[in-house]
Design a protein around this motif. Structure first.
Motif, PDB file in Angstrom:
ATOM      1  N   LEU A  78       0.899  -1.105  -0.077  1.00  0.00           N
ATOM      2  CA  LEU A  78       0.071   0.127  -0.054  1.00  0.00           C
ATOM      3  C   LEU A  78       0.834   1.250   0.033  1.00  0.00           C
ATOM      4  O   LEU A  78       0.786   2.168  -0.730  1.00  0.00           O
ATOM      5  CB  LEU A  78      -0.992   0.177   1.066  1.00  0.00           C
ATOM      6  CG  LEU A  78      -2.060   1.206   1.129  1.00  0.00           C
ATOM      7  CD1 LEU A  78      -2.971   1.036   0.037  1.00  0.00           C
ATOM      8  CD2 LEU A  78      -2.790   0.828   2.513  1.00  0.00           C
ATOM      9  N   THR A  79       1.914   1.210   0.942  1.00  0.00           N
ATOM     10  CA  THR A  79       2.667   2.482   0.941  1.00  0.00           C
ATOM     11  C   THR A  79       3.531   2.696  -0.521  1.00  0.00           C
ATOM     12  O   THR A  79       3.785   3.762  -0.864  1.00  0.00           O
ATOM     13  CB  THR A  79       4.056   2.078   2.122  1.00  0.00           C
ATOM     14  OG1 THR A  79       3.348   2.117   3.281  1.00  0.00           O
ATOM     15  CG2 THR A  79       4.883   3.309   2.024  1.00  0.00           C
ATOM     16  N   THR A  80       3.866   1.501  -1.228  1.00  0.00           N
ATOM     17  CA  THR A  80       4.366   1.609  -2.580  1.00  0.00           C
ATOM     18  C   THR A  80       3.540   2.231  -3.515  1.00  0.00           C
ATOM     19  O   THR A  80       3.986   3.119  -4.317  1.00  0.00           O
ATOM     20  CB  THR A  80       4.969   0.120  -2.966  1.00  0.00           C
ATOM     21  OG1 THR A  80       6.057  -0.185  -2.072  1.00  0.00           O
ATOM     22  CG2 THR A  80       5.603   0.037  -4.232  1.00  0.00           C
ATOM     23  N   SER A  81       2.215   1.771  -3.276  1.00  0.00           N
ATOM     24  CA  SER A  81       1.249   2.210  -4.358  1.00  0.00           C
ATOM     25  C   SER A  81       1.061   3.846  -4.168  1.00  0.00           C
ATOM     26  O   SER A  81       1.002   4.506  -5.231  1.00  0.00           O
ATOM     27  CB  SER A  81       0.107   1.411  -3.991  1.00  0.00           C
ATOM     28  OG  SER A  81       0.066   0.239  -4.468  1.00  0.00           O
ATOM     29  N   ALA A 108       5.696   0.624   6.648  1.00  0.00           N
ATOM     30  CA  ALA A 108       5.673   1.607   5.752  1.00  0.00           C
ATOM     31  C   ALA A 108       7.161   2.334   5.789  1.00  0.00           C
ATOM     32  O   ALA A 108       7.678   2.580   4.497  1.00  0.00           O
ATOM     33  CB  ALA A 108       4.810   2.711   6.194  1.00  0.00           C
ATOM     34  N   VAL A 109       7.860   2.263   6.764  1.00  0.00           N
ATOM     35  CA  VAL A 109       9.119   3.001   6.865  1.00  0.00           C
ATOM     36  C   VAL A 109      10.098   2.025   5.845  1.00  0.00           C
ATOM     37  O   VAL A 109      10.850   2.496   5.233  1.00  0.00           O
ATOM     38  CB  VAL A 109       9.816   3.034   8.401  1.00  0.00           C
ATOM     39  CG1 VAL A 109      11.354   3.219   8.286  1.00  0.00           C
ATOM     40  CG2 VAL A 109       8.995   4.245   8.961  1.00  0.00           C
ATOM     41  N   MET A 110       9.962   0.846   6.290  1.00  0.00           N
ATOM     42  CA  MET A 110      10.912  -0.100   5.415  1.00  0.00           C
ATOM     43  C   MET A 110      10.255  -0.230   3.956  1.00  0.00           C
ATOM     44  O   MET A 110      11.324  -0.283   3.177  1.00  0.00           O
ATOM     45  CB  MET A 110      10.554  -1.690   6.000  1.00  0.00           C
ATOM     46  CG  MET A 110      11.110  -1.641   7.698  1.00  0.00           C
ATOM     47  SD  MET A 110      12.832  -1.258   7.758  1.00  0.00           S
ATOM     48  CE  MET A 110      13.706  -2.571   6.583  1.00  0.00           C
ATOM     49  N   ALA A 111       9.158  -0.112   3.559  1.00  0.00           N
ATOM     50  CA  ALA A 111       9.043   0.186   2.177  1.00  0.00           C
ATOM     51  C   ALA A 111       9.513   1.305   1.446  1.00  0.00           C
ATOM     52  O   ALA A 111      10.246   1.313   0.597  1.00  0.00           O
ATOM     53  CB  ALA A 111       7.482   0.042   2.188  1.00  0.00           C
ATOM     54  N   LEU A 151       2.701  10.344   5.873  1.00  0.00           N
ATOM     55  CA  LEU A 151       1.741   9.329   5.529  1.00  0.00           C
ATOM     56  C   LEU A 151       1.118   8.638   6.580  1.00  0.00           C
ATOM     57  O   LEU A 151       1.803   8.348   7.747  1.00  0.00           O
ATOM     58  CB  LEU A 151       2.584   8.426   4.623  1.00  0.00           C
ATOM     59  CG  LEU A 151       1.607   7.105   4.262  1.00  0.00           C
ATOM     60  CD1 LEU A 151       0.569   7.766   3.390  1.00  0.00           C
ATOM     61  CD2 LEU A 151       2.617   5.951   3.477  1.00  0.00           C
ATOM     62  N   SER A 152      -0.247   8.635   6.766  1.00  0.00           N
ATOM     63  CA  SER A 152      -0.862   7.867   7.586  1.00  0.00           C
ATOM     64  C   SER A 152      -2.149   7.322   6.909  1.00  0.00           C
ATOM     65  O   SER A 152      -2.952   7.774   6.046  1.00  0.00           O
ATOM     66  CB  SER A 152      -1.350   8.995   8.786  1.00  0.00           C
ATOM     67  OG  SER A 152      -2.062   8.435   9.784  1.00  0.00           O
ATOM     68  N   ARG A 153      -2.711   6.112   7.642  1.00  0.00           N
ATOM     69  CA  ARG A 153      -3.992   5.628   7.339  1.00  0.00           C
ATOM     70  C   ARG A 153      -4.572   5.240   8.634  1.00  0.00           C
ATOM     71  O   ARG A 153      -5.531   4.471   8.588  1.00  0.00           O
ATOM     72  CB  ARG A 153      -3.556   4.253   6.653  1.00  0.00           C
ATOM     73  CG  ARG A 153      -3.099   2.975   7.286  1.00  0.00           C
ATOM     74  CD  ARG A 153      -3.463   1.715   6.809  1.00  0.00           C
ATOM     75  NE  ARG A 153      -4.628   1.460   6.565  1.00  0.00           N
ATOM     76  CZ  ARG A 153      -5.352   0.468   5.950  1.00  0.00           C
ATOM     77  NH1 ARG A 153      -4.432  -0.475   5.401  1.00  0.00           N
ATOM     78  NH2 ARG A 153      -6.435   0.292   5.569  1.00  0.00           N
ATOM     79  N   ASP A 154      -4.484   6.097   9.631  1.00  0.00           N
ATOM     80  CA  ASP A 154      -5.120   6.046  10.707  1.00  0.00           C
ATOM     81  C   ASP A 154      -6.372   7.167  11.157  1.00  0.00           C
ATOM     82  O   ASP A 154      -6.917   6.796  12.202  1.00  0.00           O
ATOM     83  CB  ASP A 154      -4.078   6.246  11.909  1.00  0.00           C
ATOM     84  CG  ASP A 154      -3.459   4.783  12.431  1.00  0.00           C
ATOM     85  OD1 ASP A 154      -3.781   3.879  11.527  1.00  0.00           O
ATOM     86  OD2 ASP A 154      -2.888   4.646  13.550  1.00  0.00           O
ATOM     87  N   ASP A 212      -7.899  10.484  -4.773  1.00  0.00           N
ATOM     88  CA  ASP A 212      -8.624   9.251  -5.792  1.00  0.00           C
ATOM     89  C   ASP A 212      -8.678   8.023  -5.207  1.00  0.00           C
ATOM     90  O   ASP A 212      -8.179   7.896  -3.928  1.00  0.00           O
ATOM     91  CB  ASP A 212      -7.276   9.181  -6.646  1.00  0.00           C
ATOM     92  CG  ASP A 212      -7.656   8.426  -7.962  1.00  0.00           C
ATOM     93  OD1 ASP A 212      -8.838   8.118  -8.117  1.00  0.00           O
ATOM     94  OD2 ASP A 212      -6.822   8.282  -8.823  1.00  0.00           O
ATOM     95  N   HIS A 213      -9.127   7.251  -5.666  1.00  0.00           N
ATOM     96  CA  HIS A 213      -9.348   5.730  -5.084  1.00  0.00           C
ATOM     97  C   HIS A 213      -7.895   5.255  -5.239  1.00  0.00           C
ATOM     98  O   HIS A 213      -7.230   5.170  -6.145  1.00  0.00           O
ATOM     99  CB  HIS A 213     -10.410   4.993  -5.687  1.00  0.00           C
ATOM    100  CG  HIS A 213     -11.866   5.507  -5.700  1.00  0.00           C
ATOM    101  ND1 HIS A 213     -12.311   5.497  -4.463  1.00  0.00           N
ATOM    102  CD2 HIS A 213     -12.701   5.997  -6.642  1.00  0.00           C
ATOM    103  CE1 HIS A 213     -13.730   6.113  -4.407  1.00  0.00           C
ATOM    104  NE2 HIS A 213     -13.720   6.491  -5.837  1.00  0.00           N
ATOM    105  N   LEU A 214      -7.650   4.208  -4.195  1.00  0.00           N
ATOM    106  CA  LEU A 214      -6.582   3.322  -4.281  1.00  0.00           C
ATOM    107  C   LEU A 214      -6.347   2.251  -3.356  1.00  0.00           C
ATOM    108  O   LEU A 214      -6.717   2.286  -2.317  1.00  0.00           O
ATOM    109  CB  LEU A 214      -5.401   4.306  -3.750  1.00  0.00           C
ATOM    110  CG  LEU A 214      -3.882   3.662  -3.558  1.00  0.00           C
ATOM    111  CD1 LEU A 214      -3.460   3.507  -5.003  1.00  0.00           C
ATOM    112  CD2 LEU A 214      -2.951   4.662  -2.882  1.00  0.00           C
ATOM    113  N   ASN A 215      -6.590   0.866  -4.167  1.00  0.00           N
ATOM    114  CA  ASN A 215      -6.670  -0.390  -3.301  1.00  0.00           C
ATOM    115  C   ASN A 215      -7.923  -0.272  -2.408  1.00  0.00           C
ATOM    116  O   ASN A 215      -7.779  -0.756  -1.230  1.00  0.00           O
ATOM    117  CB  ASN A 215      -5.484  -0.646  -2.643  1.00  0.00           C
ATOM    118  CG  ASN A 215      -4.171  -0.735  -3.435  1.00  0.00           C
ATOM    119  OD1 ASN A 215      -4.298  -0.643  -4.546  1.00  0.00           O
ATOM    120  ND2 ASN A 215      -3.003  -1.159  -2.857  1.00  0.00           N
ATOM    121  N   GLU A 216      -9.147   0.054  -2.984  1.00  0.00           N
ATOM    122  CA  GLU A 216     -10.403  -0.080  -2.211  1.00  0.00           C
ATOM    123  C   GLU A 216     -10.370   0.963  -1.057  1.00  0.00           C
ATOM    124  O   GLU A 216     -11.269   1.086  -0.199  1.00  0.00           O
ATOM    125  CB  GLU A 216     -10.720  -1.246  -1.612  1.00  0.00           C
ATOM    126  CG  GLU A 216     -10.638  -2.376  -2.743  1.00  0.00           C
ATOM    127  CD  GLU A 216     -11.221  -3.769  -2.067  1.00  0.00           C
ATOM    128  OE1 GLU A 216     -10.935  -3.769  -0.669  1.00  0.00           O
ATOM    129  OE2 GLU A 216     -11.591  -4.476  -2.732  1.00  0.00           O
TER     130      GLU A 216
END
Length: 450
Positions: A78-81, A108-111, A151-154, A212-216
């Motif tokens: 997801l982070t890469t996308s 995410a950090v490792m990606a 970046l966050s998804r929380d 935009d939409h990204l991976n649902e």
């Protein structure tokens, strides 16, 4: 031994004690990590994870580890996308100092590191009471304006989403990019608006620039506004902008800007070839836009008398609308005349006394940017000279917006406090214009004319 006797041995003997002891160990293993976080107030996922293994918990650890590995891989993908999406929009580059906030921040950090980012940090924190700080902790332990990308998804996982958005905005540098993943959401366009509106309404010093939409999920991207930004700094140039990258280290060698024309000003110009090696360049190009504006009767004086390179080393292009100039130079070897009827607008807005002496044909839809890309863009070294007229300044803005400015190594600009139409130059006065260009990374000189 009957069943009743066996049952008593299980619940009252050594086997019962072993079962209870191992159960306590499992419970301790599950509770010790959050307990440490509560006591110390530190973020255990901001670095590499550690494993706690207790006797008798191997089977549980293996199953839990398998689940975490699936989740870990999903977060990396997801982070890469997200990064690929933002780089495709020229919103992000590998030199950005990045911060990943929330659950899955370690993956995410490792990606990001695998993608080529070298300055990356991660933090996993939800609001909790800290005995160390004796208060509820909501803040990120980072200074204001310290990151280029967060970046966050929380957002849909925290109890107070506004605090998360405001903290991300706080730690972003002016011009920095914040990316928040929200979801899952629907695929219809209205769902994008519904997802972006809560974020947009919370921002104080930023604006939403992409959704935009990204991976649902829905990706909401915002940019923190620049502070005291000069005119040309507002443009976001590509990360691999050649001229800006090559000239960055030598910008401190350029001559200082002057309020008034100095005596013998050419002797004070720090020409770019004095600091970079151009001997290996295969193709050198010189472009003079609006040449007739500063041309005198001596047609041999068009090039810079003190320039370190001979004009014969350049492919020369005069870009103008004036047919008289074209007729004067069309037979001179090494000079190419490019007819640009749009430059006539400068004269059309100024005094009418000189219009008859500057004949021009009808505008045939000449596209300077297209011509530049086809003819000049991939030259090894490009020098551009131009006036700060109405048309030229709009053209200069277009060069920034399109990224073509990245292929111009050295710029000579002749500027008067007022353009032909009597309007102030873009960005204010001439000094502000030159400062803006230099702060944007352009190796630009004041050209006072002959």
């Amino acid at each position: 031994m009957d069943f009743k006797t066996l049952k008593l041995m299980i619940f009252h003997g050594s086997l019962a004690r072993r079962v209870l002891l191992r159960a306590l160990m499992v419970i301790t293993a599950l509770s010790i990590v959050p307990l440490l976080q509560i006591i110390s107030g530190v973020d255990l996922e901001s670095g590499y994870s550690s494993s706690f293994i207790f006797p008798g918990t191997f089977a549980f650890s293996k199953a839990w580890g398998s689940f975490k590995m699936v989740q870990y891989g999903g977060n990396r993908n997801l982070t890469t996308s997200v990064v690929k999406e933002l780089m495709g929009k020229n919103m992000l580059n590998y030199s950005a100092k990045a911060l990943c906030v929330g659950e899955g921040s370690m993956s995410a950090v490792m990606a990001l590191k695998d993608l080529g980012f070298f300055d990356v940090h991660g933090v996993y924190r939800h609001p909790f009471f800290s005995l160390k700080h004796k208060k509820f902790i909501y803040e990120l332990d980072y200074e204001d304006k310290s990151y280029d990308f967060v970046l966050s998804r929380d957002l849909d996982k925290v109890s107070v989403p506004a605090l998360l958005v405001l903290e991300i905005e706080r730690v972003l540098k002016p011009g920095g990019i914040g990316a928040i993943l929200i979801g899952p959401t629907g695929s219809d366009p209205t769902s994008l608006i519904r997802s972006a509106t809560p974020v947009s309404s919370l921002l104080k010093a930023s604006i939403v620039v992409y959704v935009d939409h990204l991976n649902e999920l829905t990706l909401v991207v915002f940019e923190k506004k620049l502070e005291n930004v000069t005119y040309f700094e507002q443009y976001r140039l590509p990360a691999d902008c050649p001229s800006m990258t090559n000239n960055k280290a030598i910008m401190n060698h350029i001559e200082p800007l002057m309020e008034v024309k100095p005596m013998e000003f050419e002797e004070n110009i720090a020409y770019l070839p004095e600091f970079v090696n151009v001997s290996s360049k295969q193709r050198l190009v010189y472009i003079d836009i609006g040449a007739s504006e500063h041309m005198n009767s001596n047609v041999s004086s068009w090039f810079f008398p003190s320039y370190p390179l001979d004009h014969k080393a350049f492919d020369v292009y005069f870009v103008d609308h004036n047919i008289s100039v074209m007729l004067s130079y069309i037979k001179r070897p090494g000079i190419n005349f490019v007819y640009y009827p749009g430059l006539a607008e400068n004269r059309a807005t100024s005094s009418s006394t000189n219009r008859d002496s500057d004949p021009f044909l009808e505008d045939e839809g000449f596209d300077f940017q297209l011509w530049f890309k086809d003819t000049v863009q991939y030259a090894d070294y490009v020098v551009l000279k131009m006036n700060a007229g109405d048309v030229e300044l709009q053209l200069l803005s277009d060069l920034f917006e399109s990224g073509i400015i990245c292929f111009i190594d050295e710029l000579f600009l002749h500027c008067s406090e007022r353009t032909e139409s009597g309007q102030a130059v873009k960005g204010g006065d001439c000094m502000s214009l030159f400062k803006s260009l230099r702060r944007a990374g352009v190796y630009v000189h004041q050209w006072w004319g002959a």
